[in-house]
Scaffold this active site. Structure first.
Site, PDB file in Angstrom:
ATOM      1  N   LYS A 158       0.989   4.027  -3.017  1.00 31.24           N
ATOM      2  CA  LYS A 158       0.684   5.553  -2.721  1.00 31.24           C
ATOM      3  C   LYS A 158       1.683   6.332  -3.130  1.00 31.24           C
ATOM      4  O   LYS A 158       1.710   7.503  -3.213  1.00 31.24           O
ATOM      5  CB  LYS A 158       0.104   5.581  -1.389  1.00 31.24           C
ATOM      6  CG  LYS A 158      -1.258   4.782  -1.211  1.00 31.24           C
ATOM      7  CD  LYS A 158      -2.464   5.266  -2.110  1.00 31.24           C
ATOM      8  CE  LYS A 158      -3.491   4.520  -2.149  1.00 31.24           C
ATOM      9  NZ  LYS A 158      -4.796   5.318  -3.060  1.00 31.24           N
TER      10      LYS A 158
ATOM     11  N   TYR B  44       0.843  -1.264  -0.080  1.00 29.42           N
ATOM     12  CA  TYR B  44       0.101   0.034  -0.160  1.00 29.42           C
ATOM     13  C   TYR B  44       0.855   1.343  -0.032  1.00 29.42           C
ATOM     14  O   TYR B  44       0.680   2.085  -0.936  1.00 29.42           O
ATOM     15  CB  TYR B  44      -0.818   0.166   1.108  1.00 29.42           C
ATOM     16  CG  TYR B  44      -2.041   1.081   1.281  1.00 29.42           C
ATOM     17  CD1 TYR B  44      -3.263   1.085   0.313  1.00 29.42           C
ATOM     18  CD2 TYR B  44      -2.085   2.219   1.936  1.00 29.42           C
ATOM     19  CE1 TYR B  44      -3.960   1.822   0.316  1.00 29.42           C
ATOM     20  CE2 TYR B  44      -2.747   3.275   2.034  1.00 29.42           C
ATOM     21  CZ  TYR B  44      -3.859   3.048   1.099  1.00 29.42           C
ATOM     22  OH  TYR B  44      -5.130   4.062   1.182  1.00 29.42           O
TER      23      TYR B  44
END
Length: 248
Positions: free
Chosen positions: A158, A154
């Protein structure tokens, strides 16, 4: 209505931050393409937002499906001849420590959160270049800036979104087009993702946040709206943290 007649695409639009954004833009008169894999959630949008001044057009879309994206952009261009805004909001999590993270979970998160943003932007950019203007908002996260235990996939996705945002802000204006590209980095927001977290963890988090609470989807939607609208006409290549002061 500040968005009357404008055409805006919002991925991940059936729930959470995306749904709040769909409502915000429709209230301001926009034609909103709400894209998501959640068919039931998309059907609910029709019922919930049918009375708003704008028009909500639900579309089942997987942001990893490039042919489907191409078809959608062609449809929008044929129907309306313009795309004023794109919000790359769709995202998933599959958390685990690095020792336990499967390759499948790594690939899924990277494909949706990072490549999905690339796919959508690559399809929309030519339309905006031809018309000479547009605004793109990419959803990152404070995790993409500062990292987080158990979120290698993640945080990488991002962080990559931030890097692409800054790159596109430079690329898409090279021939004079007024195309702005910015990112939003939410902190902990009340969404289906955070609602799965144990209560004691949420309470501990709230204590660390200067404003002493979890954020609301509407508060992110307001920032999305600002960045897509002409109110942010001199803002590009930026990462806007919306986290209640968690990271200062």
């Amino acid at each position: 209505m500040r968005m009357e007649g404008k055409v805006v695409i919002i991925t991940g639009g059936a729930s959470g931050l995306g749904k709040a954004a769909v409502e915000k833009f429709a209230r301001e008169g926009a034609i909103v393409y709400a894209c998501d894999m959640d068919v039931e959630g998309l059907d609910n949008l029709k019922k919930e937002f049918s009375e708003l001044p704008g028009k909500v057009i639900p579309k089942r879309l997987n942001v990893t499906d490039r042919p489907a994206i191409t078809e959608l952009i062609g449809e929008i261009k044929s129907e309306f001849g313009r795309i004023d805004g794109l919000i790359n909001n769709a995202g998933v999590t599959r958390d685990a420590l690095i020792q336990r993270m499967s390759e499948e979970d790594w690939d899924l998160v990277i494909n949706v959160n990072l490549k999905g943003v690339f796919n959508m932007t690559q399809a929309v950019a030519p339309v905006m270049i031809d018309q000479g203007y547009g605004s793109i908002v990419n959803t990152s996260s404070i995790v993409g800036v500062y990292g987080n235990i158990g979120q290698s996939n993640y945080s990488a996705s991002k962080g990559g979104v931030i890097a692409m945002t800054k790159t596109w802000a430079k690329e898409l204006t090279r021939k004079g087009a007024k195309i702005r590209v910015n990112a939003v980095a939410p902190g902990f927001i009340k969404t289906p993702m955070t609602e799965k977290m144990p209560e004691k963890i949420l309470v501990a988090l709230e204590e660390k946040i200067p404003l002493k609470r979890i954020g609301l989807p509407e508060e992110i939607a307001n920032v999305y709206f600002f960045l897509i609208s002409d109110e942010s006409s001199y803002l590009t290549g930026q990462v806007i943290g919306v986290d209640g002061g968690l990271v200062i």
